[in-house]
Design a protein around this motif. Structure first.
Motif, PDB file in Angstrom:
ATOM      1  N   GLY A 106     -17.297 -23.536   7.614  1.00 15.85           N
ATOM      2  CA  GLY A 106     -16.447 -24.514   8.278  1.00 15.85           C
ATOM      3  C   GLY A 106     -15.005 -24.515   7.849  1.00 15.85           C
ATOM      4  N   LYS A 107     -14.644 -23.651   6.916  1.00 14.61           N
ATOM      5  CA  LYS A 107     -13.262 -23.593   6.460  1.00 14.61           C
ATOM      6  C   LYS A 107     -12.472 -22.641   7.349  1.00 14.61           C
ATOM      7  N   GLY A 108     -11.247 -23.014   7.669  1.00 15.57           N
ATOM      8  CA  GLY A 108     -10.419 -22.192   8.528  1.00 15.57           C
ATOM      9  C   GLY A 108      -9.256 -21.582   7.776  1.00 15.57           C
ATOM     10  N   ALA A 109      -8.764 -20.459   8.269  1.00 12.77           N
ATOM     11  CA  ALA A 109      -7.620 -19.791   7.652  1.00 12.77           C
ATOM     12  C   ALA A 109      -6.975 -18.851   8.660  1.00 12.77           C
ATOM     13  N   PHE A 110      -5.705 -18.586   8.461  1.00  9.56           N
ATOM     14  CA  PHE A 110      -5.005 -17.607   9.278  1.00  9.56           C
ATOM     15  C   PHE A 110      -5.212 -16.238   8.641  1.00  9.56           C
ATOM     16  N   LEU A 111      -5.780 -15.311   9.404  1.00 13.93           N
ATOM     17  CA  LEU A 111      -6.094 -13.985   8.887  1.00 13.93           C
ATOM     18  C   LEU A 111      -5.521 -12.918   9.808  1.00 13.93           C
ATOM     19  N   PRO A 112      -5.276 -11.711   9.289  1.00 15.26           N
ATOM     20  CA  PRO A 112      -4.681 -10.659  10.113  1.00 15.26           C
ATOM     21  C   PRO A 112      -5.595 -10.232  11.264  1.00 15.26           C
ATOM     22  N   THR A 113      -4.991  -9.989  12.410  1.00 13.88           N
ATOM     23  CA  THR A 113      -5.693  -9.381  13.528  1.00 13.88           C
ATOM     24  C   THR A 113      -5.687  -7.867  13.294  1.00 13.88           C
ATOM     25  N   GLU A 114      -6.307  -7.139  14.208  1.00 17.47           N
ATOM     26  CA  GLU A 114      -6.270  -5.679  14.088  1.00 17.47           C
ATOM     27  C   GLU A 114      -4.824  -5.185  14.167  1.00 17.47           C
ATOM     28  N   LYS A 115      -4.053  -5.815  15.053  1.00 10.58           N
ATOM     29  CA  LYS A 115      -2.633  -5.473  15.179  1.00 10.58           C
ATOM     30  C   LYS A 115      -1.903  -5.762  13.864  1.00 10.58           C
ATOM     31  N   GLY A 116      -2.249  -6.885  13.233  1.00 10.94           N
ATOM     32  CA  GLY A 116      -1.610  -7.240  11.978  1.00 10.94           C
ATOM     33  C   GLY A 116      -1.953  -6.279  10.853  1.00 10.94           C
ATOM     34  N   SER A 117      -3.206  -5.843  10.802  1.00 11.99           N
ATOM     35  CA  SER A 117      -3.626  -4.900   9.761  1.00 11.99           C
ATOM     36  C   SER A 117      -2.869  -3.587   9.882  1.00 11.99           C
ATOM     37  N   LEU A 118      -2.661  -3.149  11.115  1.00  9.51           N
ATOM     38  CA  LEU A 118      -1.914  -1.908  11.339  1.00  9.51           C
ATOM     39  C   LEU A 118      -0.438  -2.072  10.979  1.00  9.51           C
ATOM     40  N   ALA A 119       0.047  -3.322  11.018  1.00  7.18           N
ATOM     41  CA  ALA A 119       1.458  -3.593  10.751  1.00  7.18           C
ATOM     42  C   ALA A 119       1.749  -3.881   9.280  1.00  7.18           C
ATOM     43  N   GLY A 120       0.736  -3.855   8.431  1.00  6.90           N
ATOM     44  CA  GLY A 120       0.979  -4.048   7.008  1.00  6.90           C
ATOM     45  C   GLY A 120       0.567  -5.384   6.441  1.00  6.90           C
ATOM     46  N   LEU A 121      -0.207  -6.185   7.207  1.00  5.27           N
ATOM     47  CA  LEU A 121      -0.757  -7.430   6.680  1.00  5.27           C
ATOM     48  C   LEU A 121      -2.141  -7.142   6.125  1.00  5.27           C
ATOM     49  N   MET A 122      -2.442  -7.713   4.989  1.00  4.13           N
ATOM     50  CA  MET A 122      -3.735  -7.454   4.360  1.00  4.13           C
ATOM     51  C   MET A 122      -4.220  -8.704   3.641  1.00  4.13           C
TER      52      MET A 122
END
Length: 333
Positions: A285-301
């Motif tokens: 039930g906990k929420g968080a902002f996490l990288p999308t596939e696009k974000g992972s390719l852009a350098g978010l981890m």
């Protein structure tokens, strides 16, 4: 006591049956999907039932206590400017292999006396000093991004360009041999002066805000957040991924005292609006902002960390490529 024990006994029976998936009023099996049939809830019900059973075995009720109002916390001591005694500097732990500037800064901050609310050194403080001395310079990397990398002078002091691959992302940064670490220590007071000037500006801005709120004088009109191309050229792209709060801190260190600060949520929301982050809810039930596939390719981890109580939590980190994405679009914010 007899009537109270009867109530406890009935409550214990109800809880025990519910924990077994049975309706205590009809003795019918609860339908699939009922919350009481979920494993975690069932275990909780059984646990509370066992506590009531223990209460019955002792033939007494636990006294009901009214929780006391917690004593007011003592006011936190104001943060002091950074100061590291020479005898403390002598305890710096040298690395006999090259390490990042950030790692050197962390080891220096370990020298700050424990229990003292004191300003800390940041990567930007040391990097800015090294740029001023011509040890580092903003250079274009093979990745097409800018970074603070050693000049020829810097290389003579033991600074060198390093490269690494972290979670599939190629990073180019400055690393420090023992000679370079010694150079930072020899000039540590100059780095501390930069850190304390940053600290004093922030404290002055906060004092102005407090006085305005108390009506001592009209609140100064601040300009909306903006950063010039010249100021932005001094943004220190770190060699290792950093959280969004650190991006905000580095940007705020570039602007004048009469300019509004930028908050990490503004930066995070930009990554969300551009499809690099999305809000996800975990099974608990906990929420968080996490990288999308696009974000992972852009350098978010995502990096897992351990809290003070041993709990694990995730932090989204932004490498130099991901930081550059925001910096290139900052004028549109």
């Amino acid at each position: 006591m007899a009537s109270e024990n009867a109530i406890i006994e009935r409550a214990e029976m109800y809880l025990r049956k519910l924990s077994c998936g049975i309706n205590p009023l009809t003795d019918e099996i609860l339908p699939e999907g009922d919350s009481c049939k979920q494993e975690r809830i069932s275990k909780c019900l059984a646990y509370v039932a066992s506590l009531l059973q223990q209460q019955l075995n002792h033939e007494q009720l636990a006294p009901v206590t009214v929780p006391r109002k917690p004593a007011p916390k003592a006011p936190k001591a104001p943060r002091q400017p950074l100061s590291i005694a020479p005898e403390s500097i002598s305890k710096y732990r040298f690395f006999d292999y090259p390490v990042s500037i950030s790692r050197v800064v962390r080891n220096i901050n370990e020298l700050v006396p424990a229990g003292v609310n004191m300003n800390h050194l940041l990567y930007a403080d040391v990097a800015n000093f090294l740029v001023q001395q011509g040890i580092l310079a903003r250079q274009m990397t093979e990745n097409g991004t800018e970074a603070n990398l050693p000049t020829e002078l810097g290389e003579s002091y033991g600074f060198e360009k390093g490269e690494s691959d972290l979670r599939g992302h190629h990073n180019i940064y400055t690393q420090c041999w023992e000679k370079a670490q010694q150079y930072v220590l020899d000039n540590l007071q100059k780095c501390i002066d930069i850190a304390n000037e940053r600290f004093a500006n922030r404290r002055s801005n906060q004092a102005d805000e407090d006085d305005a709120e108390e009506g001592n004088f009209p609140r100064k009109t601040r300009e909306k957040f903006h950063v010039s191309a010249e100021e932005l050229s001094n943004y220190p792209i770190d060699e290792t991924p950093i959280p969004v709060s650190e991006i905000a801190r580095r940007l705020n260190a570039l602007i004048g005292p009469n300019t509004e600060r930028i908050y990490y949520k503004v930066i995070r929301d930009w990554y969300v609006s551009e499809g690099y982050l999305e809000f996800k809810e975990s099974p608990d039930g906990k929420g968080a902002f996490l990288p999308t596939e696009k974000g992972s390719l852009a350098g978010l981890m995502v990096e897992s960390r351990t809290g003070k109580l041993g709990e694990l939590y995730d932090v989204v980190m932004y490498d130099s490529k991901a930081q550059r994405l925001f910096l290139d679009h900052i004028t549109s914010i």
